[in-house]
Write an enzyme that holds these catalytic residues in place. Structure first.
Site, PDB file in Angstrom:
ATOM      1  N   CYS A   1       1.552 -22.929  15.214  1.00  0.00           N
ATOM      2  CA  CYS A   1       1.042 -21.778  15.763  1.00  0.00           C
ATOM      3  C   CYS A   1       2.128 -22.184  17.382  1.00  0.00           C
ATOM      4  O   CYS A   1       2.334 -22.953  17.276  1.00  0.00           O
ATOM      5  CB  CYS A   1      -0.130 -21.976  16.283  1.00  0.00           C
ATOM      6  SG  CYS A   1      -0.786 -21.499  17.825  1.00  0.00           S
TER       7      CYS A   1
ATOM      8  N   HIS B   1      -5.672 -16.557  11.215  1.00  0.00           N
ATOM      9  CA  HIS B   1      -5.593 -17.159  11.732  1.00  0.00           C
ATOM     10  C   HIS B   1      -5.341 -16.531  13.598  1.00  0.00           C
ATOM     11  O   HIS B   1      -6.256 -16.832  15.047  1.00  0.00           O
ATOM     12  CB  HIS B   1      -4.136 -17.963  12.126  1.00  0.00           C
ATOM     13  CG  HIS B   1      -3.406 -18.292  13.285  1.00  0.00           C
ATOM     14  ND1 HIS B   1      -3.076 -20.367  13.098  1.00  0.00           N
ATOM     15  CD2 HIS B   1      -2.855 -18.171  14.489  1.00  0.00           C
ATOM     16  CE1 HIS B   1      -2.134 -20.409  13.621  1.00  0.00           C
ATOM     17  NE2 HIS B   1      -2.349 -19.238  14.881  1.00  0.00           N
ATOM     18  N   GLU B   2      -5.042 -15.657  13.320  1.00  0.00           N
ATOM     19  CA  GLU B   2      -4.459 -14.206  14.766  1.00  0.00           C
ATOM     20  C   GLU B   2      -6.312 -13.842  15.768  1.00  0.00           C
ATOM     21  O   GLU B   2      -6.402 -14.005  16.832  1.00  0.00           O
ATOM     22  CB  GLU B   2      -3.975 -13.535  14.606  1.00  0.00           C
ATOM     23  CG  GLU B   2      -2.536 -13.478  14.111  1.00  0.00           C
ATOM     24  CD  GLU B   2      -2.028 -14.971  15.259  1.00  0.00           C
ATOM     25  OE1 GLU B   2      -1.765 -14.536  16.043  1.00  0.00           O
ATOM     26  OE2 GLU B   2      -0.682 -15.355  14.629  1.00  0.00           O
TER      27      GLU B   2
ATOM     28  N   HIS C   1      -7.708 -16.683  17.000  1.00  0.00           N
ATOM     29  CA  HIS C   1      -7.197 -16.546  19.050  1.00  0.00           C
ATOM     30  C   HIS C   1      -8.300 -16.317  19.680  1.00  0.00           C
ATOM     31  O   HIS C   1      -8.639 -16.670  20.728  1.00  0.00           O
ATOM     32  CB  HIS C   1      -5.968 -16.200  18.983  1.00  0.00           C
ATOM     33  CG  HIS C   1      -4.619 -17.181  18.561  1.00  0.00           C
ATOM     34  ND1 HIS C   1      -4.880 -17.923  19.347  1.00  0.00           N
ATOM     35  CD2 HIS C   1      -4.405 -17.219  17.589  1.00  0.00           C
ATOM     36  CE1 HIS C   1      -3.987 -19.324  18.925  1.00  0.00           C
ATOM     37  NE2 HIS C   1      -3.210 -18.541  17.963  1.00  0.00           N
TER      38      HIS C   1
END
Ligand SMILES: [Zn+2]
Length: 181
Positions: free
Chosen positions: A100, A142-143, A146
């Site tokens: 990241c 993953h995004e 966030h």
């Protein structure tokens, strides 16, 4: 061209833990967020995705570089944006590589779905419905994490799966276990 500062976990952990709000209207502000995300990602050639909260905008906008797998080698392509992404299907959980831009130099092995169906708006503001497989699913997952304040260190199952890289005396790259303080 607006390259923004990427928030680092070491300095901005509370901000990176915030839940981002949905984009109510696809307007100029959203287009500017997408452009800033792309400019910022372009300034970090090692990056393959970026979420708006990483540039201190708590809105549900992400970009990522979908890749193509040829001969077992994954190569990132041009960045695309997703606005208000919703995961409607997730399956095929496996361990894979993770990293990241908010944690420079830190890597890990996380368990994430390798098949994902996501709805939302594309970068022109049109409704979209996409299926991602393999490492592309890992990146998109993953995004989207966030946007809910979830970071890749939260997806680490064993402490030894989090590591930095360094060269040993023989010149080989080796993993050094790392503990997030
Ligand atoms: Zn990230």
């Amino acid at each position: 061209m607006a390259v923004r500062k990427i928030l680092l976990y070491s300095e901005h952990r509370e901000t990176l833990r915030e839940k981002s709000g949905a984009v109510p209207l696809f307007n100029r502000t959203v287009r500017r967020i997408i452009r800033d995300l792309k400019d910022t990602l372009q300034a970090h050639s090692e990056g393959i995705g970026l979420a708006a909260p990483q540039i201190n905008i708590q809105k549900r906008v992400v970009i990522f570089r979908p890749g193509l797998e040829t001969d077992g080698e994954w190569r990132a392509g041009l960045p695309v944006a997703l606005v208000n992404p919703e995961i409607v299907e997730a399956s095929g959980k496996r361990r894979d590589f993770d990293g990241c831009l908010s944690f420079p130099g830190l890597y890990g092995e996380t368990t994430r779905p390798h098949h994902l169906r996501v709805t939302g708006l594309d970068e022109a503001g049109r409704p979209c419905d996409h299926v991602y497989d393999g490492f592309n699913a890992v990146v998109v997952h993953h995004e989207i994490d966030h946007l809910d304040g979830i970071l890749f260190i939260d997806r680490i199952e064993n402490p030894q799966d989090l590591y930095t890289l360094r060269r040993n005396e023989q010149g080989d790259t080796i993993r050094v276990p790392f503990t997030v303080g």
